[in-house]
Enzyme design. Structure first.
Site, short mmCIF file in Angstrom:
data_model
loop_
_atom_site.label_atom_id
_atom_site.label_comp_id
_atom_site.label_asym_id
_atom_site.label_seq_id
_atom_site.Cartn_x
_atom_site.Cartn_y
_atom_site.Cartn_z
N MET A 1 83.78 -54.50 39.23
CA MET A 1 83.11 -53.86 40.37
C MET A 1 82.23 -52.75 39.99
O MET A 1 81.49 -52.22 40.58
CB MET A 1 83.97 -53.44 41.34
CG MET A 1 84.73 -54.94 42.24
SD MET A 1 83.54 -55.69 43.07
CE MET A 1 84.14 -57.37 42.58
N GLU B 1 95.91 -57.49 52.48
CA GLU B 1 95.60 -57.67 53.98
C GLU B 1 94.03 -57.34 54.16
O GLU B 1 93.31 -58.08 54.83
CB GLU B 1 96.51 -56.80 54.87
CG GLU B 1 97.83 -57.63 55.04
CD GLU B 1 97.47 -58.92 55.28
OE1 GLU B 1 96.97 -59.30 56.48
OE2 GLU B 1 98.43 -59.84 54.88
N GLY C 1 77.90 -63.15 30.31
CA GLY C 1 76.98 -63.28 29.42
C GLY C 1 76.70 -64.39 28.91
O GLY C 1 75.97 -64.91 27.73
N GLY D 1 75.52 -67.09 30.60
CA GLY D 1 74.39 -67.96 31.68
C GLY D 1 75.06 -68.49 33.16
O GLY D 1 74.30 -69.11 33.68
N GLU E 1 71.41 -52.85 32.96
CA GLU E 1 70.09 -53.66 32.22
C GLU E 1 70.40 -55.03 32.35
O GLU E 1 69.25 -55.76 32.32
CB GLU E 1 69.64 -52.71 30.92
CG GLU E 1 69.29 -51.13 30.92
CD GLU E 1 69.46 -50.58 29.93
OE1 GLU E 1 69.34 -51.21 28.71
OE2 GLU E 1 69.27 -49.24 29.91
N LYS E 2 71.31 -55.69 31.85
CA LYS E 2 71.71 -56.75 31.81
C LYS E 2 71.19 -57.78 32.93
O LYS E 2 70.53 -58.80 33.09
CB LYS E 2 72.89 -57.34 31.25
CG LYS E 2 73.22 -56.99 29.72
CD LYS E 2 74.59 -57.48 29.28
CE LYS E 2 74.76 -57.07 27.86
NZ LYS E 2 75.93 -57.56 27.33
N TYR F 1 67.67 -60.85 36.69
CA TYR F 1 67.01 -60.88 38.14
C TYR F 1 65.33 -60.77 37.84
O TYR F 1 64.83 -61.92 38.51
CB TYR F 1 66.95 -59.61 38.93
CG TYR F 1 68.38 -59.33 39.28
CD1 TYR F 1 69.49 -60.62 39.48
CD2 TYR F 1 69.22 -58.13 39.41
CE1 TYR F 1 70.84 -60.40 39.61
CE2 TYR F 1 70.68 -57.99 39.51
CZ TYR F 1 71.25 -59.20 39.93
OH TYR F 1 72.58 -58.95 40.20
N LYS G 1 64.14 -62.42 35.18
CA LYS G 1 63.94 -63.88 34.48
C LYS G 1 63.80 -65.01 35.75
O LYS G 1 63.01 -65.72 35.37
CB LYS G 1 65.11 -64.14 33.46
CG LYS G 1 65.16 -65.39 33.02
CD LYS G 1 66.31 -65.59 32.17
CE LYS G 1 66.78 -66.96 32.06
NZ LYS G 1 68.01 -67.44 31.20
#
Length: 184
Positions: A30, A43, A101, A103, A134-135, A140, A142
């Protein structure tokens, strides 16, 4: 249910609450997607799965399943669906870290976007991403998302302020640049 040779997107069900609870309480998972990093009781998670992910007319949520191993690896959703204005926000979490990482997120989001634009006939899909991720930003871009703005210094992580970048894609942009996968 939607699928490629690599993944299956399956509608969230009540029995997915336990798996989702593990991901939702994993701060590594997260860290780059949830602004609060709060820990939740089972719950609270069960209530969230049943009332937000399953029984909410303004969201469509899917568990990402690795087709080869038949295990749940993450979740992707369209949330805040506005049918009148044909808009929605997309989210994704790959909860199983060994799948990062590789795909899987790209395929899951492409299936979700295909559903959003081709089946639901949405005009626009947006998302929010933390500036340090950054990844995800590259993924997004791409897929065809464009930066639309940012909420400056609205996230505090590890003693620093970070921007939240707002990105979006229009239906005609998706269709003109559509990525094709083997949708079997």
């Amino acid at each position: 249910m939607f699928s490629t040779q690599k993944i299956i997107l399956q509608k969230v069900e009540k029995n997915d609450a336990e798996q989702y609870h593990q991901w939702r309480n994993d701060t590594d998972v997260m860290f780059s997607t949830n602004p609060s990093l709060d820990l939740y009781s089972f719950e609270e998670t069960k209530d969230f799965v049943e009332n937000v992910l399953m029984d909410n007319s303004s969201s469509k949520s899917y568990i990402i399943i690795d087709r080869k191993n038949e295990i749940s690896i993450g979740i992707t959703s369209l949330i805040n669906i506005d049918y009148k204005n044909r808009n929605a926000e997309s989210i994704i979490d790959i909860g199983e870290k060994e799948y990062w990482g590789q795909g899987y997120g790209t395929e899951a989001l492409n299936l979700l976007l295909n559903y959003a634009f081709q089946e639901l006939n949405l005009h626009r899909v947006s998302l929010k991403v933390f500036s340090f991720n950054e990844k995800a930003i590259k993924l997004y871009q791409k897929l065809g998302f464009k930066e639309e703005g940012k909420s400056r210094q609205s996230l505090f992580r590890n003693g620093q302020w970070h921007d939240i970048i707002h990105m979006g894609m229009l239906q005609d942009e998706y269709i003109s640049g559509v990525k094709t996968f083997d949708n079997k």
